[in-house]
Structures are given as structure tokens and as C-alpha cells.
Design a protein around this motif. Structure first.
Motif, PDB file in Angstrom:
ATOM      1  N   PRO A   1       9.027 -11.955  -6.363  1.00  0.00           N
ATOM      2  CA  PRO A   1       8.914 -12.296  -7.718  1.00  0.00           C
ATOM      3  C   PRO A   1       7.702 -11.367  -8.286  1.00  0.00           C
ATOM      4  CG  PRO A   1       8.820 -14.278  -6.473  1.00  0.00           C
ATOM      5  CD  PRO A   1       8.935 -13.190  -5.334  1.00  0.00           C
ATOM      6  N   THR A   2       6.578 -11.172  -7.499  1.00  0.00           N
ATOM      7  CA  THR A   2       5.383 -10.428  -8.311  1.00  0.00           C
ATOM      8  C   THR A   2       5.250  -9.217  -7.292  1.00  0.00           C
ATOM      9  OG1 THR A   2       4.545 -12.179  -9.503  1.00  0.00           O
ATOM     10  CG2 THR A   2       3.050 -10.299  -9.277  1.00  0.00           C
ATOM     11  N   VAL A   3       5.171  -7.947  -7.675  1.00  0.00           N
ATOM     12  CA  VAL A   3       4.844  -6.696  -6.735  1.00  0.00           C
ATOM     13  C   VAL A   3       3.621  -6.043  -7.372  1.00  0.00           C
ATOM     14  CG1 VAL A   3       5.610  -4.595  -5.655  1.00  0.00           C
ATOM     15  CG2 VAL A   3       7.139  -6.831  -5.562  1.00  0.00           C
ATOM     16  N   ASN A   4       2.685  -5.831  -6.572  1.00  0.00           N
ATOM     17  CA  ASN A   4       1.549  -4.998  -6.843  1.00  0.00           C
ATOM     18  C   ASN A   4       1.517  -3.533  -6.072  1.00  0.00           C
ATOM     19  OD1 ASN A   4      -1.265  -4.343  -7.592  1.00  0.00           O
ATOM     20  ND2 ASN A   4      -1.553  -4.404  -5.552  1.00  0.00           N
ATOM     21  N   LEU A   5       1.299  -2.757  -6.338  1.00  0.00           N
ATOM     22  CA  LEU A   5       1.402  -1.370  -5.678  1.00  0.00           C
ATOM     23  C   LEU A   5      -0.108  -0.901  -5.691  1.00  0.00           C
ATOM     24  CD1 LEU A   5       4.538   0.550  -6.598  1.00  0.00           C
ATOM     25  CD2 LEU A   5       4.257  -0.823  -4.867  1.00  0.00           C
ATOM     26  N   ASP A   6      -0.654  -0.635  -4.464  1.00  0.00           N
ATOM     27  CA  ASP A   6      -2.029  -0.153  -4.323  1.00  0.00           C
ATOM     28  C   ASP A   6      -1.846   1.482  -4.265  1.00  0.00           C
ATOM     29  OD1 ASP A   6      -3.207  -2.508  -3.704  1.00  0.00           O
ATOM     30  OD2 ASP A   6      -3.248  -2.213  -1.640  1.00  0.00           O
ATOM     31  N   MET A   7      -2.654   1.976  -5.325  1.00  0.00           N
ATOM     32  CA  MET A   7      -2.523   3.615  -5.182  1.00  0.00           C
ATOM     33  C   MET A   7      -4.246   3.982  -5.010  1.00  0.00           C
ATOM     34  SD  MET A   7       0.703   4.406  -5.884  1.00  0.00           S
ATOM     35  CE  MET A   7       0.643   6.015  -6.106  1.00  0.00           C
ATOM     36  N   MET A   8      -4.171   5.153  -4.531  1.00  0.00           N
ATOM     37  CA  MET A   8      -5.464   5.423  -4.290  1.00  0.00           C
ATOM     38  C   MET A   8      -5.726   6.930  -4.826  1.00  0.00           C
ATOM     39  SD  MET A   8      -6.323   4.392  -0.315  1.00  0.00           S
ATOM     40  CE  MET A   8      -7.956   5.361  -0.361  1.00  0.00           C
ATOM     41  N   TYR A   9      -6.884   7.363  -5.494  1.00  0.00           N
ATOM     42  CA  TYR A   9      -7.362   8.567  -6.000  1.00  0.00           C
ATOM     43  C   TYR A   9      -8.748   9.029  -5.482  1.00  0.00           C
ATOM     44  CZ  TYR A   9      -9.490   6.317  -9.739  1.00  0.00           C
ATOM     45  OH  TYR A   9     -10.174   5.266 -10.641  1.00  0.00           O
ATOM     46  N   GLY A  10      -9.091  10.179  -5.709  1.00  0.00           N
ATOM     47  CA  GLY A  10     -10.389  10.632  -5.161  1.00  0.00           C
ATOM     48  C   GLY A  10     -10.388  11.404  -3.910  1.00  0.00           C
ATOM     49  N   PHE A  11      -8.930  11.993  -3.726  1.00  0.00           N
ATOM     50  CA  PHE A  11      -8.655  12.702  -2.565  1.00  0.00           C
ATOM     51  C   PHE A  11      -9.084  14.361  -2.854  1.00  0.00           C
ATOM     52  CE2 PHE A  11      -5.817   9.343  -1.649  1.00  0.00           C
ATOM     53  CZ  PHE A  11      -6.325   9.154  -0.454  1.00  0.00           C
TER      54      PHE A  11
ATOM     55  N   GLY B   1       0.996  -1.078   0.101  1.00  0.00           N
ATOM     56  CA  GLY B   1       0.022  -0.105   0.162  1.00  0.00           C
ATOM     57  C   GLY B   1       0.850   1.447   0.002  1.00  0.00           C
ATOM     58  N   VAL B   2       0.928   1.866  -1.251  1.00  0.00           N
ATOM     59  CA  VAL B   2       1.571   3.329  -1.108  1.00  0.00           C
ATOM     60  C   VAL B   2       0.706   4.473  -1.166  1.00  0.00           C
ATOM     61  CG1 VAL B   2       2.808   4.628  -2.686  1.00  0.00           C
ATOM     62  CG2 VAL B   2       3.609   2.352  -2.577  1.00  0.00           C
ATOM     63  N   GLN B   3      -0.494   4.323  -1.829  1.00  0.00           N
ATOM     64  CA  GLN B   3      -1.710   5.300  -1.857  1.00  0.00           C
ATOM     65  C   GLN B   3      -1.363   6.225  -2.656  1.00  0.00           C
ATOM     66  OE1 GLN B   3      -3.221   3.091  -0.885  1.00  0.00           O
ATOM     67  NE2 GLN B   3      -2.517   2.204   1.055  1.00  0.00           N
TER      68      GLN B   3
ATOM     69  N   PHE C   1     -10.647   9.135 -13.528  1.00  0.00           N
ATOM     70  CA  PHE C   1     -10.614   7.722 -13.907  1.00  0.00           C
ATOM     71  C   PHE C   1      -9.920   7.908 -15.286  1.00  0.00           C
ATOM     72  CE2 PHE C   1     -12.624   4.566 -16.693  1.00  0.00           C
ATOM     73  CZ  PHE C   1     -11.879   3.640 -16.306  1.00  0.00           C
ATOM     74  N   LEU C   2     -10.134   8.895 -15.998  1.00  0.00           N
ATOM     75  CA  LEU C   2      -9.644   9.218 -17.210  1.00  0.00           C
ATOM     76  C   LEU C   2      -8.163   9.281 -17.107  1.00  0.00           C
ATOM     77  CD1 LEU C   2     -12.411  10.970 -19.293  1.00  0.00           C
ATOM     78  CD2 LEU C   2     -11.995   8.376 -19.425  1.00  0.00           C
ATOM     79  N   ALA C   3      -7.809  10.206 -16.297  1.00  0.00           N
ATOM     80  CA  ALA C   3      -6.395  10.532 -15.771  1.00  0.00           C
ATOM     81  C   ALA C   3      -5.542   9.251 -15.608  1.00  0.00           C
ATOM     82  CB  ALA C   3      -6.279  11.529 -14.765  1.00  0.00           C
ATOM     83  N   VAL C   4      -6.296   8.345 -14.743  1.00  0.00           N
ATOM     84  CA  VAL C   4      -5.700   7.217 -14.333  1.00  0.00           C
ATOM     85  C   VAL C   4      -5.508   6.302 -15.563  1.00  0.00           C
ATOM     86  CG1 VAL C   4      -5.899   4.965 -13.282  1.00  0.00           C
ATOM     87  CG2 VAL C   4      -6.796   7.125 -12.044  1.00  0.00           C
ATOM     88  N   LYS C   5      -6.287   6.142 -16.443  1.00  0.00           N
ATOM     89  CA  LYS C   5      -6.063   5.399 -17.699  1.00  0.00           C
ATOM     90  C   LYS C   5      -4.889   6.035 -18.572  1.00  0.00           C
ATOM     91  CE  LYS C   5      -9.311   3.740 -20.229  1.00  0.00           C
ATOM     92  NZ  LYS C   5     -10.446   3.393 -21.203  1.00  0.00           N
ATOM     93  N   LYS C   6      -4.852   7.296 -18.833  1.00  0.00           N
ATOM     94  CA  LYS C   6      -4.005   7.979 -19.375  1.00  0.00           C
ATOM     95  C   LYS C   6      -2.529   7.731 -19.149  1.00  0.00           C
ATOM     96  CE  LYS C   6      -3.415  12.524 -21.716  1.00  0.00           C
ATOM     97  NZ  LYS C   6      -3.801  14.066 -21.748  1.00  0.00           N
ATOM     98  N   ALA C   7      -2.510   7.727 -17.669  1.00  0.00           N
ATOM     99  CA  ALA C   7      -1.155   7.594 -16.997  1.00  0.00           C
ATOM    100  C   ALA C   7      -0.519   6.269 -17.070  1.00  0.00           C
ATOM    101  CB  ALA C   7      -1.320   7.928 -15.449  1.00  0.00           C
ATOM    102  N   LEU C   8      -1.535   5.286 -17.416  1.00  0.00           N
ATOM    103  CA  LEU C   8      -0.993   3.822 -17.461  1.00  0.00           C
ATOM    104  C   LEU C   8      -0.819   3.327 -18.676  1.00  0.00           C
ATOM    105  CD1 LEU C   8      -2.607   2.387 -13.937  1.00  0.00           C
ATOM    106  CD2 LEU C   8      -0.335   3.469 -14.322  1.00  0.00           C
ATOM    107  N   SER C   9      -1.580   4.107 -19.719  1.00  0.00           N
ATOM    108  CA  SER C   9      -1.903   3.539 -21.046  1.00  0.00           C
ATOM    109  C   SER C   9      -0.362   3.283 -21.683  1.00  0.00           C
ATOM    110  CB  SER C   9      -2.927   4.312 -21.901  1.00  0.00           C
ATOM    111  OG  SER C   9      -1.999   5.457 -22.105  1.00  0.00           O
TER     112      SER C   9
ATOM    113  N   PRO D   1     -10.201   3.931  -6.116  1.00  0.00           N
ATOM    114  CA  PRO D   1     -11.117   5.251  -5.624  1.00  0.00           C
ATOM    115  C   PRO D   1     -11.307   5.402  -4.065  1.00  0.00           C
ATOM    116  CG  PRO D   1     -12.172   4.266  -7.382  1.00  0.00           C
ATOM    117  CD  PRO D   1     -11.197   3.101  -6.875  1.00  0.00           C
ATOM    118  N   LEU D   2     -11.161   6.500  -3.525  1.00  0.00           N
ATOM    119  CA  LEU D   2     -11.305   6.444  -2.054  1.00  0.00           C
ATOM    120  C   LEU D   2     -12.620   6.064  -1.941  1.00  0.00           C
ATOM    121  CD1 LEU D   2     -10.462   7.424   0.879  1.00  0.00           C
ATOM    122  CD2 LEU D   2     -11.004   9.661   0.086  1.00  0.00           C
ATOM    123  N   THR D   3     -13.047   5.292  -1.111  1.00  0.00           N
ATOM    124  CA  THR D   3     -14.313   4.837  -0.733  1.00  0.00           C
ATOM    125  C   THR D   3     -14.798   5.163   0.866  1.00  0.00           C
ATOM    126  OG1 THR D   3     -13.997   3.096  -2.454  1.00  0.00           O
ATOM    127  CG2 THR D   3     -15.878   2.701  -1.245  1.00  0.00           C
ATOM    128  N   LEU D   4     -16.009   5.866   0.834  1.00  0.00           N
ATOM    129  CA  LEU D   4     -16.171   6.285   1.962  1.00  0.00           C
ATOM    130  C   LEU D   4     -17.016   5.511   2.945  1.00  0.00           C
ATOM    131  CD1 LEU D   4     -17.231   9.787   1.083  1.00  0.00           C
ATOM    132  CD2 LEU D   4     -14.989   8.988   1.817  1.00  0.00           C
TER     133      LEU D   4
END
Ligand SMILES: C[S@@+](CC[C@H](N)C(=O)[O-])C[C@H]1O[C@@H](n2cnc3c(N)ncnc32)[C@H](O)[C@@H]1O
Ligand code: SF4
Length: 439
Positions: free
Chosen positions: A197-207, A161-163, A260-268, A234-237
Motif C-alpha cells: 500500500p505505501t512504499v518509501n524509497l531510501d536514497m542517499m547523497y553526499g558520495f 533501501g535503494v540508495q 541539498f538544493l539539487a535534491v529539492k529541485k529534483a523532487l519539487s 545525506p551520507l553520515t560518517l
């Protein structure tokens, strides 16, 4: 910010979906009808084929982040050691009853908080039964302060979890003091990427205060580290008590679409979207990328764990001392069960299919015995009406708006889990346990 007419329509559609999801959560995920699991020594009906995942919960954290409603308490070493001991006893008993699993997912909390206990637990499981893959969740500071090389050969996948790498967000959420600045955390995480071997990073948005540009900057820092997978939450309340605390950190719900569009653009390009909330490194070939959330059967052990197989939902004690006590008395760690309505399971399938990008009538029918239109007459009309799905020969594909609707369904799923945790904390102790407490 200006929105086109079609964007305003999408936001109205998303708002009505929010309302509907909240209503559905309160009706189909109520634990009012959950029943205490009888402890009468009767044999349990153990499935013949392996259950996909053994989920193990470690409910301890060094720091309690403001947005987080997962089941966890502030770390205390004596309690955590006693807890791990009980956990191993519970796992031994589950395996002795004949349960078998394909994968182990250790979630939290912070699973690496006592690495010697974690190692002992994984080694014990591997000694007792065949497991294809072990996944763990951790925080970034473990890769500075711990000895992650000891996990070599034991942990196949680590989700960290980096967030955010943005110090303002880290400070606002209460993570900066314990885990360090964004720059420091990038350093710790690169150590993990070298080792595991496999690393996932958790990132959050919606702040609050985030913009499409700041989200793209944040994810560019993530991409630079080349993790195998990136999960963007997405930050979930939620709909319970945590809502107020997390709500202070949240941006406006209507910002979710441009974000969400920004997330897709950054990772595409460098990453492939598996679901609108999970991305895998684009190696030019598909990578196996399985999650606890994918709707497969799952058996939960440990305090605060949920499990589900078939239509049965199982809940373990959320009270840590009570959980330890139960295991010591050789009772089941699971203390309540609830039958889930078939409709709720079908809706989970719909979320997964929408997120995956393809609604295939033949596959759905083979799995459920129903056509998409029989199972979801209203939902299919809604999805076609708002342009979330498009017919393509004998199946439907999800459009970009549909990906966003799937993301909203996913936040509904997280809120639902939050609602379940909130109710589970309040479930009364059974008569037998009350007697034990008095001893
Ligand atoms: C239970 S945490 C375990 C990870 C680890 N303890 C850490 O924080 O570094 C798993 C992930 O859930 C996500 N999460 C926690 N609270 C959330 C919330 N309110 N909304 C969306 N995602 C959330 C975070 O991305 C977090 O990394
Ligand atoms: S986000 Fe991770 S570290 Fe923070 S409280 Fe939740 S589980 Fe603990």
C-alpha cells in the motif's frame, strides 16, 4: 564551484554547527552513566496510554554495505531462526505486562530476510493486540527473490533501501554484487510499488564524485517509479569507528548545500517536502507520514534496539547470542537504561520544528511549559543571526538556509545514534549475565 558571500557565511555557520553538534553528542549521549536494568522480578511501571511505536530490530543482512553502521551481522539461517523465536517470546511478554502500541516499526538490518518468520511474528502481534499500522524495512532484491505477495494484509508500509541507481555508487558501496544494477533494482522496486500500500524509497547523497546534476539524475529515476515517499539521507560518517570506512566514500562536506538544493529541485512539484530529508507524493492533500524519528515515544525489542519513553532511554543487548539467552532466562530484552537530559529532548524538538518549517511559541509552550527564547536563548540568536528563521506575526518560519541547518541537525542526530550504538556494543554484561554465559 564559486560561492556568494552569503553562501560562504552559511558554510561557516554550518561548520560551527558541526563542531557544536559533535561536542553536544559526546556530552549528552555518553552511556558512561547508563545503568544495568535490575532483574529482580519487581513489577515495571507500565504507562496507561499506548506507546506510539513498538520498534522491532532484525539484525541480519545478506551484504554489509560500506557506509552502514546500523546493528547487523552477516546472515546465518540457524541463528536468525533462533533469534526470531526469542523475539516473539520477548514481544509476548511485553504485551502480557500490559504495554500497548499504536504502530509497529520493524527495522534492520533486513527485516524480510526470513519471510516465514517475519510473517509469523506480525501475525502473532496482530492476534495479541490492536495495531494501526505495520512498517518494515527491506532491500530491493527481496522483491525479486522473495514472495512479497505473502505480506499482503500484514505490512502497510515498506521502506526499501535503494540508495542510488548509479552503478558506480552501488559498486563503491558494495551493493551492486548482491542487489544488481540500478536498472535491475528499478525493476524490483516497481514490483514492490504495485504490491504494498505505501512504499518509501531510501536514497542517499553526499558520495564522492556526485554533482548536483548526477543527484538530479538519480532522483529523476526515483520519481519515475512514483513511490509514495522518498527519504533522502545525506551520507553520515558518525563519530565512531565506522567514520573511516564510510569516510572513503564521502564527498566534501561543503558540497552538501548545493547537493541539498539539487535534491529539492529534483523532487519539487511532484513531491512535497515534509522535512528536508523526507518527501511525500503530492496528491494535492496531506498524507499521514509518520516516522520513528519524529520524537514520539518508542519501545524497542530485539537485539540492538533502542527505545525511549518520557526521559528514559532503553538499550537492548547488542550481542545476539546473549540477547537470545536473556530472553530464554525470562529476563528483560532491555539491559541498560539511561536518563536523558531535558536539554537533549528539547534540542530534538527544535530539529523537528525547524525541519517542519514552523516554530510556534504557543504550541511549544503548551508542550514544554517554556517559551522558545527561554528554552533556546543561544540557538534562537544563532538561527536569526544566520538567517535560518524569520519572524512572521506570532511565530517563526524556517527559510531555505534554515532547512539546510535542520538537515545538518538531522545528520547530527544520525551521528548521535551511531555514537550510541558504538558505546552500546561495548557495554559490559551484567553480573547475572556473566554467570549465565559460564553455564
Ligand atoms: C538500516 S537501513 C535498512 C534498509 C535495507 N537494509 C537496505 O539497505 O536496503 C535504513 C537506511 O539507512 C540509511 N543509511 C544507512 N547507513 C547510512 C549512513 N551512513 N548515512 C546515511 N544514511 C544511512 C540507508 O538509506 C538505508 O536504506
Ligand atoms: S544499508 Fe541495509 S543492507 Fe546495507 S548493511 Fe545497512 S542495513 Fe544491511
Amino acid at each position: 564551484m564559486t560561492f556568494s558571500l552569503s553562501n560562504s557565511r552559511l558554510l561557516i555557520a554550518a561548520d560551527s554547527l558541526d563542531w557544536m553538534i559533535n561536542w553536544t553528542i559526546q556530552h549528552s549521549l555518553s552511556l558512561a552513566d547508563a545503568s544495568p536494568l535490575a532483574f529482580d522480578g519487581r513489577e515495571e511501571l507500565v504507562p496507561e496510554s499506548p506507546i506510539e511505536t513498538l520498534y522491532i530490530h532484525i539484525p541480519f543482512c545478506h551484504t554489509l554495505c560500506r557506509f552502514c553502521s546500523f546493528h547487523k551481522v552477516k546472515y546465518s539461517e540457524p541463528l536468525a531462526r533462533e533469534y526470531f523465536k526469542a523475539l516473539r517470546q520477548e514481544i509476548r511478554e511485553v504485551i502480557a505486562k500490559g504495554y500497548r502500541f499504536n504502530r509497529v516499526y520493524i527495522g534492520g538490518g533486513t527485516t524480510t530476510i526470513l519471510e516465514d518468520e517475519l510473517i509469523k511474528t506480525i501475525e502473532m502481534i496482530k492476534g495479541l493486540t490492536q495495531i494501526r499500522e505495520v512498517s518494515c524495512e527491506s532491500d530491493p532484491i527481496y522483491f525479486k527473490e522473495g514472495n512479497p505477495e505473502l505480506l499482503n494484509g500484514l505490512v502497510d508500509r515498506m521502506s526499501i533501501g535503494v540508495q542510488s541507481f548509479d552503478d558506480k555508487i552501488l559498486k563503491a558501496s558494495g551493493r551492486f554484487e548482491k542487489f544488481g544494477s540500478g536498472l535491475q533494482q528499478a525493476d524490483y522496486v516497481s514490483r514492490a510499488i504495485e504490491l504494498i500500500p505505501t512504499v518509501n524509497l531510501d536514497m542517499m547523497y553526499g558520495f564522492k564524485g556526485q554533482t548536483p546534476e548526477s543527484i538530479q539524475w538519480d532522483l529523476a529515476q526515483t520519481v519515475r517509479l512514483h513511490p509514495d515517499q522518498i527519504t533522502t539521507y545525506p551520507l553520515t560518517l558518525g563519530i565512531g569507528k565506522n567514520r573511516k570506512k564510510a569516510g572513503c566514500l564521502a564527498g566534501h562536506p561543503h558540497e552538501l548545500w548545493p547537493h541539498f538544493l539539487a535534491v529539492k529541485k529534483a523532487l519539487s512539484g511532484r513531491y512535497l517536502m515534509d522535512f528536508p530529508w523526507t518527501f511525500s507524493r503530492n496528491f494535492g492533500q496531506p498524507v499521514e507520514n509518520k516516522y520513528v524519528l519524529d520524537g514520539e515515544d518508542c519501545f524497542g525489542v530485539g537485539s540492538g534496539a533502542f527505545g525511549r519513553f518520557g526521559e528514559q532511554f532503553r538499550i537492548s543487548s547488542f550481542d545476539i547470542p546473549n540477547y537470545i539467552q536473556r530472553v530464554k532466562q525470562q529476563q528483560n530484552g532491555t539491559c541498560y537504561i539511561k536518563n536523558i537530559e531535558n536539554k537533549a529532548l528539547l534540542q530534538h524538538h527544535l530539529m523537528i520544528m525547524m525541519g517542519h518549517g514552523r516554530l510556534d511559541n504557543r504550541i511549544f509552550n503548551a508542550h514544554t511549559g517554556k517559551t522558545l527564547w527561554q528554552a533556546f536563548p543561544l540557538e534562537m540568536s544563532y538561527l536569526l543571526g544566520v538567517g535560518a528563521i524569520k519572524k512572521q506575526s506570532d511565530h517563526y518560519i524556517t527559510t531555505e538556509k534554515g532547512q539546510f541547518i535542520a538537515l545538518k541537525m538531522f545528520t547530527g542526530f544520525l551521528s548521535g545514534m551511531d555514537y550510541l550504538r558504538e558505546q552500546a556494543r561495548e557495554l559490559p554484561l551484567s553480573h547475572h549475565e556473566v554467570e549465565l554465559e559460564k553455564v
